[in-house]
Design a protein around this motif. Sequence first.
Motif, PDB file in Angstrom:
ATOM      1  N   ILE A 273       0.618  -1.317   0.123  1.00  0.00           N
ATOM      2  CA  ILE A 273      -0.203   0.293   0.319  1.00  0.00           C
ATOM      3  C   ILE A 273       0.873   1.269   0.065  1.00  0.00           C
ATOM      4  O   ILE A 273       0.709   1.582  -0.774  1.00  0.00           O
ATOM      5  N   ALA A 274       2.271   0.822   0.989  1.00  0.00           N
ATOM      6  CA  ALA A 274       2.956   2.898   0.620  1.00  0.00           C
ATOM      7  C   ALA A 274       3.839   2.788  -0.609  1.00  0.00           C
ATOM      8  O   ALA A 274       4.079   3.442  -1.153  1.00  0.00           O
ATOM      9  N   ALA A 275       4.006   1.361  -0.771  1.00  0.00           N
ATOM     10  CA  ALA A 275       4.064   1.704  -2.569  1.00  0.00           C
ATOM     11  C   ALA A 275       3.397   2.503  -3.664  1.00  0.00           C
ATOM     12  O   ALA A 275       3.907   3.157  -4.546  1.00  0.00           O
ATOM     13  N   THR A 276       1.946   1.976  -3.130  1.00  0.00           N
ATOM     14  CA  THR A 276       1.153   2.146  -4.699  1.00  0.00           C
ATOM     15  C   THR A 276       0.459   3.777  -3.697  1.00  0.00           C
ATOM     16  O   THR A 276       0.823   4.250  -5.286  1.00  0.00           O
ATOM     17  N   ALA A 277       0.629   4.297  -2.726  1.00  0.00           N
ATOM     18  CA  ALA A 277       0.333   5.746  -2.529  1.00  0.00           C
ATOM     19  C   ALA A 277       2.045   6.268  -3.167  1.00  0.00           C
ATOM     20  O   ALA A 277       1.841   7.244  -3.745  1.00  0.00           O
ATOM     21  N   ASP A 278       2.760   5.817  -2.848  1.00  0.00           N
ATOM     22  CA  ASP A 278       4.210   6.676  -4.325  1.00  0.00           C
ATOM     23  C   ASP A 278       3.807   6.562  -5.009  1.00  0.00           C
ATOM     24  O   ASP A 278       4.325   7.578  -5.862  1.00  0.00           O
ATOM     25  N   LEU A 279       3.366   5.671  -5.779  1.00  0.00           N
ATOM     26  CA  LEU A 279       3.460   5.583  -7.272  1.00  0.00           C
ATOM     27  C   LEU A 279       2.669   6.202  -7.674  1.00  0.00           C
ATOM     28  O   LEU A 279       2.448   7.245  -8.763  1.00  0.00           O
ATOM     29  N   ALA A 280       1.439   5.898  -7.590  1.00  0.00           N
ATOM     30  CA  ALA A 280       0.169   7.063  -7.523  1.00  0.00           C
ATOM     31  C   ALA A 280      -0.150   8.409  -7.393  1.00  0.00           C
ATOM     32  O   ALA A 280      -0.298   9.316  -7.727  1.00  0.00           O
ATOM     33  N   ALA A 281       0.061   8.895  -5.844  1.00  0.00           N
ATOM     34  CA  ALA A 281       0.686  10.443  -6.002  1.00  0.00           C
ATOM     35  C   ALA A 281       2.625  10.348  -4.831  1.00  0.00           C
ATOM     36  O   ALA A 281       3.083   9.695  -3.978  1.00  0.00           O
ATOM     37  N   PRO A 282       3.934  10.076  -5.865  1.00  0.00           N
ATOM     38  CA  PRO A 282       5.231  10.624  -5.633  1.00  0.00           C
ATOM     39  C   PRO A 282       4.920  11.634  -4.093  1.00  0.00           C
ATOM     40  O   PRO A 282       4.591  12.879  -4.682  1.00  0.00           O
ATOM     41  N   ARG A 283       5.370  11.340  -3.375  1.00  0.00           N
ATOM     42  CA  ARG A 283       6.273  12.489  -2.406  1.00  0.00           C
ATOM     43  C   ARG A 283       6.646  13.466  -2.669  1.00  0.00           C
ATOM     44  O   ARG A 283       8.184  13.214  -4.427  1.00  0.00           O
TER      45      ARG A 283
END
Length: 464
Positions: A273-283
Motif C-alpha cells: 500500500i505504501a508503494a502504491t501510494a508513492d507510485l500514484a502520488a509521489p512524495r
Amino acid sequence: MTGSLEIVRLEAVRTWRDPVMRVMLILFALLAGYAALSGARWADARATAVRQTVAEADETMAKRRETFAKMVAKGEKPNFGLIYATALPFRAGLPTPPLAALSAGQAEGYPAAASIAPFLDPWSIFDPHMAGLESPSVLAAGRFDLAFIIVVLLPLLLITATYDFWSRDVENGSARFQLAQPISPARLVLTRAAMRGGSLLAASTLIACLALAMAGAQDLAGLTGFAAIVLAYGLFWIALAILINLFVRASTTAALATGTAWLVVVVLLPGMIAATADLAAPRPSELSYTNAVRAAGLEVRAAHANAARAAAKAEPRNNYPASLWHSRGEIQARDARLLPLHRTHAEQAAHHRGVAERLRFLSPAIVVQDALDRLAGTDASRALAFRQQARGFAGRARQLAFDWMDRGRLMTLADYDRPLLRFAFAEPSRAGPIAADLAALLLFTALLLLFAARRLRGGPTKLL
C-alpha cells in the motif's frame, strides 16, 4: 445449552492448562509493560523539549525587561533590541496529549515547536526544531511502543492459541465425536474459538490497558477507546483463524496458513500500500524544495542589495530606522516570491497523504495503527493542524509588529509586564477518523465471519 457450557468448560481448561499459553501471556505482559514505559519516556522527553522551547520567549522577555528597567533607572535610552516590536520573540508548542505513551506514530516526522519572530518566513519557523526528526533508520523501523505490540505481536499471540483449534481435532479424528453431540456445528466451532481466542484476547486487552495506565495514561475515555480498538483487532484475527480452520484438515497446514496470513496482513500488505501510494502520488522532493526556497531567497536579497545600502544612510521614519522599513519591504517581497513554492510543495504532500489515507482501508494493520496514532494524538493530522495554527499565529505576531511600526509605537516597561500574544493550540476532532477505522476493522471481521458462516451451513460433512 448444557452442551455449550460443557464445551466452554473444557476449552477453558485446555487453554489455561497449556504452559505455552501461560508463557506467551507472561511474555506479552512483559513486552507491553516495557513498551508502555518506553513510550512514556519518549512522551516525557518530547513534552520537556516543548516546554523548554516555549519558555525561551518568556525568559528572553524577562531578561530584556530587567535590562530595560536598569537603563531607564539610569536615565539611559534603551537600545533598539529593547524598544522595537520587530525584535519581539514568540514561541508555539504542540501540547503532549494524555495517551502519547501509546504510540510515537508519525510525530517522529514533524516538529512539535516553532520559533517565531515578526520578520521570519512563517514557513521556516519550524526549521530549528527539525533536527533528528527524519532519521531514515527511525522512520523505517519505528519505535518499540505499545502500538507496535498491538499491531505486530498481539496477532501472533492469538494465532498461537487458535491456529489449530479445530483442524487438530479433524486430523486426529476427535471432531467426529464432537459433531455427534446434540449441538449445532456452528455453535460448536464458534464457542471453541471464542473460548480459545476470546479469553486470551480479553486477558491481553486488560494487560495492555493496565500497562498504558501504569505509564501515566489516566484518560478513562481514551483507555476505553484503546480497549475497543484492541478488541476489534483481536476479533479480526480470531475470525481469520476460524475461517482457516474450516478449510484445512491438518494442524501443520493450519499453522502455515495462519503464519502466512500474519505475514501478508502485517508486513506485505502495508508495504504494498505504501508503494502504491508513492507510485500514484509521489512524495515531493524535500531536497529540491529546500534548494528552490534558498535560491529564491538569495535572489530577493540580491535584488534589494542597493536599496539596503541606501536605507542604512537614510533618516529614521516614525521612530523606526530606515533599515527596518527596508527589511519590512524586503521580507514582504521575499514571502510573495516564496509563497508559490511553499504552496506547491504543500499541495503535493497533501495529495500524497490523501491517497495514503484512502488506501489505508485496504489493510487491517494500517487501519489499527492509524486508529492508535490518532487516539495517542501522534498522528500526522494533528501535527499538520499545529503547523497551520502556528503559521497563523506567526501572521498575527507580524501584524502586531507592523501595526506598531505604522503608529511609531515603541516598547514600554508595561509591555514587558503583560503577554502581548500567546499561542494556544486548538485540538482538531479525531472522533470521526477513529470511528471510520473501527468501522473498517469490523467490516473486515464481518466479511470473514460471513465466509465462515457459509462454510458452516454446509453441515458436518464440510467440517471433516
